[in-house]
Design an enzyme around this catalytic site. Structure first.
Site, PDB file in Angstrom:
ATOM      1  CG  LEU A  17      -1.909  -1.255   1.301  1.00 31.02           C
ATOM      2  CD1 LEU A  17      -2.854  -0.932   2.690  1.00 31.02           C
ATOM      3  CD2 LEU A  17      -2.788  -1.376   0.169  1.00 31.02           C
ATOM      4  CG  ASP A  60      15.167  -1.611  11.965  1.00 29.41           C
ATOM      5  OD1 ASP A  60      13.888  -1.606  11.986  1.00 29.41           O
ATOM      6  OD2 ASP A  60      15.764  -2.292  12.578  1.00 29.41           O
ATOM      7  CB  SER A 155      -6.035  -2.513  10.245  1.00 34.33           C
ATOM      8  OG  SER A 155      -6.497  -3.860  10.053  1.00 34.33           O
ATOM      9  CE1 TYR A 168      -1.423  -5.089  11.338  1.00 31.56           C
ATOM     10  CE2 TYR A 168      -3.853  -5.751  11.508  1.00 31.56           C
ATOM     11  CZ  TYR A 168      -2.850  -5.147  10.717  1.00 31.56           C
ATOM     12  OH  TYR A 168      -2.864  -4.452   9.565  1.00 31.56           O
TER      13      TYR A 168
END
Length: 263
Positions: A17, A60, A155, A168
């Site tokens: 995405l 990172d 999400s 998550y």
């Protein structure tokens, strides 16, 4: 806010995405700083789009020193282009599913939880805080006195977390909650914040799923009866950038799909 001749910092911009967003904003005249761990992909995208309006910076996002270094280099590049920073899209994220306790009555290793939370929450906040001093000092637009926008990636798990998605869902729920707070904190600077909550989209994360899981997800899709595509997500990001009235909200981008409690 107009995209043309403004710079955008996109983490996770070398795949999925994030990459779709890089390509869309670039196609509409934006200058893109791509931050990612995948050097090969990042450099490939710069070659394809051209180094005049894109640049890649290895990072990172779980490492504060790496993030600080990448942001510093990105801001130096943005300064050389003469195109002010107009947006930050922290699209880097990880999944790593696992229930808090397994079938053998053993708790999940703490480092698995920390890996997800560190990248999906701390990494996002870190990137934003390092970019903000550069955005708050840009020249505001003449009409609404706008300086920029932050587009967060939440999400559907923030709303319909499934079994094994504890870390998550917690991280994406945090991102969802951040949108209004950031909008209020940054209103005095003319900076907006919007979150997008994608449902089942084609991405590196979903590509790693088993065919059984993918089939189960596809059975509960409403309309359109397909996974979302990167272009669908990128179009929503572009709308968040361009529509000044979108602020402090989390927009579900899931085709009316609600994830079931069991697959």
């Amino acid at each position: 806010m107009h995209i043309k001749d403004r710079s955008f910092v996109i983490s996770g911009g070398a795949s999925g995405l994030g990459e779709a967003t890089v390509r869309d904003l670039h196609a509409h005249g934006g200058y893109i700083a791509i931050l990612d761990l995948n050097v090969d992909n990042g450099e490939r995208i710069v070659r394809e789009l051209g180094a005049d309006r894109t640049s890649f910076f290895e990072v990172d996002i779980s490492d504060p020193e790496s993030t600080a270094s990448a942001v510093k280099k990105a801001m130096t590049w943005i300064k050389t282009t003469g195109k002010p920073i107009g947006g930050v899209i922290p699209a880097a994220g990880v999944g790593m599913p696992g229930k808090l306790i397994d079938r053998h009555n053993e708790p999940i290793p703490l480092d698995r939880l920390e890996f997800v939370l560190n990248i999906n929450i701390r990494g996002v906040i870190d990137l934003i805080r390092l970019c903000l001093p550069h955005m708050t000092t840009t020249e505001p637009t003449p009409d609404d006195k706008e300086r920029g926008v932050i587009v967060l990636v939440s999400s559907s798990a923030a709303f319909d977390g499934q079994p094994g998605q504890l870390a998550y869902a917690a991280s994406k729920g945090a991102i969802r909650s951040m949108a209004l707070v950031l909008a209020r904190d940054l209103a005095m600077y003319g900076i907006r914040c919007v979150a997008i909550a994608p449902g089942y989209f084609e991405s590196a994360m979903t590509a790693a799923m088993s065919q059984k899981v993918r089939s189960s997800l596809e059975r509960v899709l409403e309309f359109p009866a397909r996974p979302g595509k990167g272009t669908d997500f990128a179009q929503m990001v572009r709308h968040c950038v361009e529509n000044v009235m979108l602020n402090g909200e989390c927009v579900r981008l899931d085709g009316a799909t609600r994830m079931p409690s069991r697959m």
